[in-house]
Scaffold this motif. Structure first.
Motif, PDB file in Angstrom:
ATOM      1  N   THR A   1       0.825  -1.208   0.000  1.00 30.88           N
ATOM      2  CA  THR A   1       0.000   0.000   0.000  1.00 30.88           C
ATOM      3  C   THR A   1       0.858   1.256   0.000  1.00 30.88           C
ATOM      4  O   THR A   1       0.627   2.188  -0.791  1.00 30.88           O
ATOM      5  CB  THR A   1      -0.919  -0.001   1.240  1.00 30.88           C
ATOM      6  OG1 THR A   1      -1.805  -1.126   1.167  1.00 30.88           O
ATOM      7  CG2 THR A   1      -1.723   1.284   1.342  1.00 30.88           C
ATOM      8  N   LYS A   2       1.852   1.285   0.849  1.00 29.77           N
ATOM      9  CA  LYS A   2       2.690   2.482   0.966  1.00 29.77           C
ATOM     10  C   LYS A   2       3.500   2.725  -0.306  1.00 29.77           C
ATOM     11  O   LYS A   2       3.610   3.866  -0.780  1.00 29.77           O
ATOM     12  CB  LYS A   2       3.611   2.363   2.178  1.00 29.77           C
ATOM     13  CG  LYS A   2       2.859   2.419   3.509  1.00 29.77           C
ATOM     14  CD  LYS A   2       3.810   2.386   4.695  1.00 29.77           C
ATOM     15  CE  LYS A   2       3.036   2.554   5.995  1.00 29.77           C
ATOM     16  NZ  LYS A   2       3.924   2.626   7.175  1.00 29.77           N
ATOM     17  N   ALA A   3       4.053   1.669  -0.868  1.00 30.45           N
ATOM     18  CA  ALA A   3       4.862   1.830  -2.081  1.00 30.45           C
ATOM     19  C   ALA A   3       4.001   2.265  -3.265  1.00 30.45           C
ATOM     20  O   ALA A   3       4.361   3.200  -4.000  1.00 30.45           O
ATOM     21  CB  ALA A   3       5.581   0.524  -2.401  1.00 30.45           C
ATOM     22  N   LEU A   4       2.860   1.596  -3.455  1.00 28.70           N
ATOM     23  CA  LEU A   4       2.010   1.933  -4.594  1.00 28.70           C
ATOM     24  C   LEU A   4       1.448   3.345  -4.468  1.00 28.70           C
ATOM     25  O   LEU A   4       1.310   4.063  -5.469  1.00 28.70           O
ATOM     26  CB  LEU A   4       0.869   0.925  -4.731  1.00 28.70           C
ATOM     27  CG  LEU A   4      -0.069   1.161  -5.913  1.00 28.70           C
ATOM     28  CD1 LEU A   4       0.692   1.107  -7.243  1.00 28.70           C
ATOM     29  CD2 LEU A   4      -1.207   0.145  -5.906  1.00 28.70           C
ATOM     30  N   SER A   5       1.141   3.763  -3.257  1.00 30.72           N
ATOM     31  CA  SER A   5       0.588   5.110  -3.079  1.00 30.72           C
ATOM     32  C   SER A   5       1.546   6.170  -3.615  1.00 30.72           C
ATOM     33  O   SER A   5       1.115   7.194  -4.165  1.00 30.72           O
ATOM     34  CB  SER A   5       0.277   5.379  -1.600  1.00 30.72           C
ATOM     35  OG  SER A   5       1.466   5.519  -0.835  1.00 30.72           O
ATOM     36  N   LYS A   6       2.842   5.928  -3.499  1.00 34.35           N
ATOM     37  CA  LYS A   6       3.833   6.874  -4.006  1.00 34.35           C
ATOM     38  C   LYS A   6       3.953   6.801  -5.530  1.00 34.35           C
ATOM     39  O   LYS A   6       4.226   7.813  -6.175  1.00 34.35           O
ATOM     40  CB  LYS A   6       5.185   6.612  -3.344  1.00 34.35           C
ATOM     41  CG  LYS A   6       5.177   6.909  -1.843  1.00 34.35           C
ATOM     42  CD  LYS A   6       6.543   6.712  -1.212  1.00 34.35           C
ATOM     43  CE  LYS A   6       6.505   7.102   0.264  1.00 34.35           C
ATOM     44  NZ  LYS A   6       7.837   6.987   0.911  1.00 34.35           N
ATOM     45  N   GLU A   7       3.739   5.618  -6.082  1.00 32.43           N
ATOM     46  CA  GLU A   7       3.839   5.469  -7.542  1.00 32.43           C
ATOM     47  C   GLU A   7       2.740   6.236  -8.277  1.00 32.43           C
ATOM     48  O   GLU A   7       2.964   6.734  -9.386  1.00 32.43           O
ATOM     49  CB  GLU A   7       3.756   3.987  -7.924  1.00 32.43           C
ATOM     50  CG  GLU A   7       4.969   3.172  -7.532  1.00 32.43           C
ATOM     51  CD  GLU A   7       4.887   1.737  -8.022  1.00 32.43           C
ATOM     52  OE1 GLU A   7       4.027   1.451  -8.905  1.00 32.43           O
ATOM     53  OE2 GLU A   7       5.658   0.885  -7.533  1.00 32.43           O
ATOM     54  N   VAL A   8       1.547   6.302  -7.689  1.00 33.42           N
ATOM     55  CA  VAL A   8       0.384   6.820  -8.428  1.00 33.42           C
ATOM     56  C   VAL A   8      -0.165   8.121  -7.856  1.00 33.42           C
ATOM     57  O   VAL A   8      -1.207   8.604  -8.298  1.00 33.42           O
ATOM     58  CB  VAL A   8      -0.733   5.755  -8.486  1.00 33.42           C
ATOM     59  CG1 VAL A   8      -0.239   4.515  -9.219  1.00 33.42           C
ATOM     60  CG2 VAL A   8      -1.230   5.390  -7.085  1.00 33.42           C
ATOM     61  N   ALA A   9       0.532   8.704  -6.915  1.00 29.68           N
ATOM     62  CA  ALA A   9       0.001   9.881  -6.209  1.00 29.68           C
ATOM     63  C   ALA A   9      -0.294  11.053  -7.139  1.00 29.68           C
ATOM     64  O   ALA A   9      -1.254  11.800  -6.921  1.00 29.68           O
ATOM     65  CB  ALA A   9       0.969  10.312  -5.114  1.00 29.68           C
ATOM     66  N   THR A  10       0.500  11.237  -8.179  1.00 28.35           N
ATOM     67  CA  THR A  10       0.293  12.388  -9.063  1.00 28.35           C
ATOM     68  C   THR A  10      -0.861  12.183 -10.036  1.00 28.35           C
ATOM     69  O   THR A  10      -1.185  13.098 -10.799  1.00 28.35           O
ATOM     70  CB  THR A  10       1.566  12.681  -9.879  1.00 28.35           C
ATOM     71  OG1 THR A  10       1.889  11.556 -10.694  1.00 28.35           O
ATOM     72  CG2 THR A  10       2.727  13.017  -8.952  1.00 28.35           C
TER      73      THR A  10
END
Length: 250
Positions: free
Chosen positions: A169-178
């Motif tokens: 969850t934490k890693a993916l949230s950074k990948e798609v935040a923009t």
């Protein structure tokens, strides 16, 4: 008053034929989402969830897939897209337990729990993510467990799967935040479902003693948090581990 930003959006809820998944599917439908009710073996129960949603004026259909099998996940997502359009809301709720002390745990018990709880989350998320990126909007809500943070004897496989979901969850949230896609995980504590119904009186008394509020939750406690995270008002919340557990994780 509910934010109706989910109106008309497609929501895919895995493991939605009973328990937490059922409550989540119904709650999202109450907010106007069109809900794909995933099940693996509980076809009749899934049909009952669809009937309940349609009975209150909502839109839903059931779709079978074992989330641990990548080909079945791909076929499920195609069916969802053909029926309602791309999923803008994904709730990775499907999960199992197969408890045993590690020294006695079989290879099958380890792999089956990891396959469904963790690999299933990966397969389902990957299958819907490209369209979320294209549309520049999405809500990915993973259902973890308080044991993913606390651990629990006899549940090394389950705990490992849920702890890994936190990192996912934490890693993916950074990948798609923009791309205006939020990714969060809800960690339920002990909730009155089919799983807790089989606890002995002694087990119930033990767990009640470590819950500061002194009682188990219910499925709607989780469903309401999912509904909040799915709405536009939660657009600035991402990468978070949200415990809904009566204070167990404190």
């Amino acid at each position: 008053m509910d934010d109706r930003s989910t109106e008309g959006k497609t929501a895919l809820v895995t493991g939605a034929s009973k328990g937490l998944g059922r409550a989540i599917a119904i709650r999202l439908a109450e907010l106007g989402a069109r809900v794909a009710v995933n099940y693996n073996s509980s076809q009749d129960a899934a049909a009952e969830v669809v009937a309940a949603i349609e009975g209150m004026g909502g839109e839903a259909f059931s779709v079978r897939a074992d989330v641990s099998k990548v080909d079945e996940v791909k076929a499920m997502v195609v069916e969802v897209e053909e029926t309602y359009g791309p999923a803008g809301i994904l709730v990775n709720n499907a999960g199992i337990i197969s408890d045993q002390l590690l020294m006695r745990m079989s290879d099958e018990a380890w792999h089956r729990v990891i396959d469904i709880n963790l690999h299933g989350t990966f397969y389902c998320t990957r299958a819907v993510l490209r369209n979320m990126v294209r549309s520049r909007w999405g809500r990915i809500i993973n259902i973890g467990s308080v044991v993913g943070e606390r651990g629990n004897p006899g549940q090394t496989n389950y705990t490992a799967s849920k702890a890994a979901m936190i990192g996912f969850t934490k890693a993916l949230s950074k990948e798609v935040a923009t791309r205006s896609i939020t990714v969060n995980i809800i960690n339920p504590g002990y909730v009155e479902t089919e799983t807790t119904a089989v606890l002995t009186d002694q087990q119930r008394d033990h767990w009640l003693s470590v819950i500061p509020q002194g009682h188990f939750g219910d499925a709607d406690d989780i469903a309401h948090m999912v509904a909040f995270l799915a709405q536009e008002r939660a657009k600035y919340i991402t990468g978070q581990v949200i415990c809904v557990d009566g204070g167990m994780a404190v």
